[in-house]
Scaffold this active site. Structure first.
Site, short mmCIF file in Angstrom:
data_model
loop_
_atom_site.label_atom_id
_atom_site.label_comp_id
_atom_site.label_asym_id
_atom_site.label_seq_id
_atom_site.Cartn_x
_atom_site.Cartn_y
_atom_site.Cartn_z
N ASP A 141 -29.66 -33.43 18.53
CA ASP A 141 -29.65 -34.73 19.18
C ASP A 141 -30.13 -34.68 20.64
O ASP A 141 -31.01 -35.47 21.01
CB ASP A 141 -28.24 -35.33 19.12
CG ASP A 141 -28.10 -36.58 19.95
OD1 ASP A 141 -28.34 -37.68 19.40
OD2 ASP A 141 -27.79 -36.49 21.15
N ALA A 169 -29.23 -40.33 19.11
CA ALA A 169 -30.36 -39.97 18.25
C ALA A 169 -29.87 -39.62 16.86
O ALA A 169 -30.48 -40.00 15.85
CB ALA A 169 -31.16 -38.81 18.85
N ASP A 170 -28.76 -38.89 16.78
CA ASP A 170 -28.14 -38.60 15.49
C ASP A 170 -27.67 -39.88 14.80
O ASP A 170 -27.90 -40.09 13.60
CB ASP A 170 -26.94 -37.67 15.67
CG ASP A 170 -27.33 -36.20 15.69
OD1 ASP A 170 -28.42 -35.86 15.20
OD2 ASP A 170 -26.52 -35.39 16.19
N ILE A 171 -26.99 -40.72 15.55
CA ILE A 171 -26.42 -41.93 14.95
C ILE A 171 -27.51 -42.88 14.48
O ILE A 171 -27.44 -43.42 13.37
CB ILE A 171 -25.47 -42.62 15.96
CG1 ILE A 171 -24.21 -41.76 16.13
CG2 ILE A 171 -25.11 -44.03 15.50
CD1 ILE A 171 -23.29 -42.22 17.22
N GLY A 174 -28.90 -41.52 11.34
CA GLY A 174 -28.00 -41.79 10.21
C GLY A 174 -28.14 -43.20 9.70
O GLY A 174 -28.19 -43.43 8.48
#
Length: 398
Positions: A141, A169-171, A174
């Site tokens: 991330d 960035a991860d969220i 997802g």
């Protein structure tokens, strides 16, 4: 009532955050999510932020893995791969976030699995995507935030680039994966055809730049950092009250007039040459801020918020996390609910933010312990007690 994805089986090979965030949303929507974990330790985040208050469980893991089942399965072993293929043959969705090429080496890639299950929706999440010159590079991330431009526009104007407080960035990735999966399931509903989905953290970071990216594409110039200020609106940002900050948003001259008359009791400022319209307020930002600082220091945060609410002028108290979680409007929406964990006992957890009238999301169930559902899942896919016991003895399952 059953959730909108009741009857959908998701085979989850993801770890850490981007993938688990996607499968968390699928589980909240009613899908059966079977989380495949290495019998030797499980998801890496089981060792992140371990808390005595959770009897040694990880706060990080329990937040990202509610409503899931844990199958401790060694997919490096041929028998473990065979088990995974059997489950995949009946699954609706598979989500994985290994580096490109890993699942193919295990015989668990899309092309291999679609032969037995042509309706399979197969989602891969990686740092740079499978069709990228950097496909073999691992994704993280903070790196995606740095390379995707997010850090360059985050922080104070006179400070350096900053990572966001949450792994956005991860969220975002997802949620992008979730969007792709739901679209693919809708396509399959009409055609019977599954498909593969390729999600990259870097793509999500770039897409999240939104209007900032568009401005740069049009002008050829990079936008700067504005911290808590706004490049086009004033007043807009933090205001220190007698006992803590609030954030005000004056989006147009009508709101400015209500703010002056009904919030701060200074109607003389409405037509003042320094403040009469947004252009004047921007040109006199420092003078405006100094005046407002003196005014806001005269009352408490709660006192000012009551005036903002009564006047219909947008503002919000800058809350700590504990204040946000305890807020009546948050509790009224059911965003915090109690769960029972087999080791940690009862504790509160955040619930799904999605509210559906006919097919409600699932009430939160505590994240599983490692291998908590191994016997249940293997039995559901045709393995008898003797086979399951042998898997445990041979280190295939735990």
């Amino acid at each position: 009532m059953a959730g909108p994805l009741a009857g959908v089986t998701v085979l989850d090979f993801t770890r850490v955050l981007a993938g688990p965030w996607c499968t968390l949303a699928l589980a909240d929507l009613g899908a059966e999510v079977i989380k495949i974990e290495n019998p030797k330790g499980g998801d890496d985040t089981r060792r992140f932020d371990v808390r005595e208050e959770l009897a040694g469980e990880s706060a990080y893991f329990v937040f990202a893995n509610r409503n899931k089942k844990s199958l401790a399965l060694n997919i490096a072993a041929p028998e473990g791969q065979a088990v995974a293929r059997r489950i995949a043959a009946r699954a609706d969705v598979l989500v994985e976030n290994f580096r490109p090429g890993v699942m193919a080496r295990l015989g668990l890639d899309f092309e291999s699995l679609r032969e037995a299950n042509p309706g399979l929706v197969y989602c891969s999440i990686s740092g740079y995507g499978h069709a990228s010159p950097l496909r073999e590079v691992a994704g993280y991330d903070p790196v995606a935030q740095a390379e995707g431009g997010m850090m360059a526009i985050t922080g104070e104007a006179d400070g350096g680039p900053l990572r966001t407080g949450i792994s956005y960035a991860d969220i975002f990735s997802g949620y992008n994966a979730l969007q792709g999966i739901l679209a693919a399931l809708y396509h399959r509903e009409r055609t019977g055809e599954g498909q593969s989905i390729d999600i990259a953290l870097l793509d999500g970071a770039v897409a999240s730049l939104a209007n900032q990216a568009q401005v740069t594409l049009i002008t050829g110039r990079d936008t700067g950092r504005y911290g808590n200020d706004h490049p086009f609106l004033e007043p807009f940002g933090l205001a220190e009250t007698a006992d803590g900050p609030l954030y005000l948003v004056i989006g147009n001259d009508r709101q400015w007039e209500r703010f002056c008359r009904d919030v701060i009791g200074r109607p003389d400022l409405v037509d003042h040459p320094h403040f009469r319209d947004n252009a004047a307020r921007l040109a006199n930002r420092e003078r405006n801020r100094a005046l407002l600082a003196e005014i806001f220091a005269a009352d408490t945060r709660a006192g000012w918020m009551a005036k903002f609410r009564a006047a219909g002028v947008p503002a919000g108290a800058v809350r700590s996390i504990s204040e946000a979680l305890a807020a009546p409007e948050v509790r009224a929406r059911g965003m915090v609910q109690a769960v029972d964990h087999p080791r940690a006992g009862r504790f509160e957890a955040v619930a799904s933010p999605v509210h559906l009238s006919a097919t409600p999301t699932a009430a939160p169930v505590a994240a599983p312990t490692l291998g908590q559902h191994t016997d249940e899942v293997l039995a559901a896919f045709g393995y008898d007690a003797e086979e399951i016991a042998r898997f445990r003895t041979d280190g295939v399952a735990a």
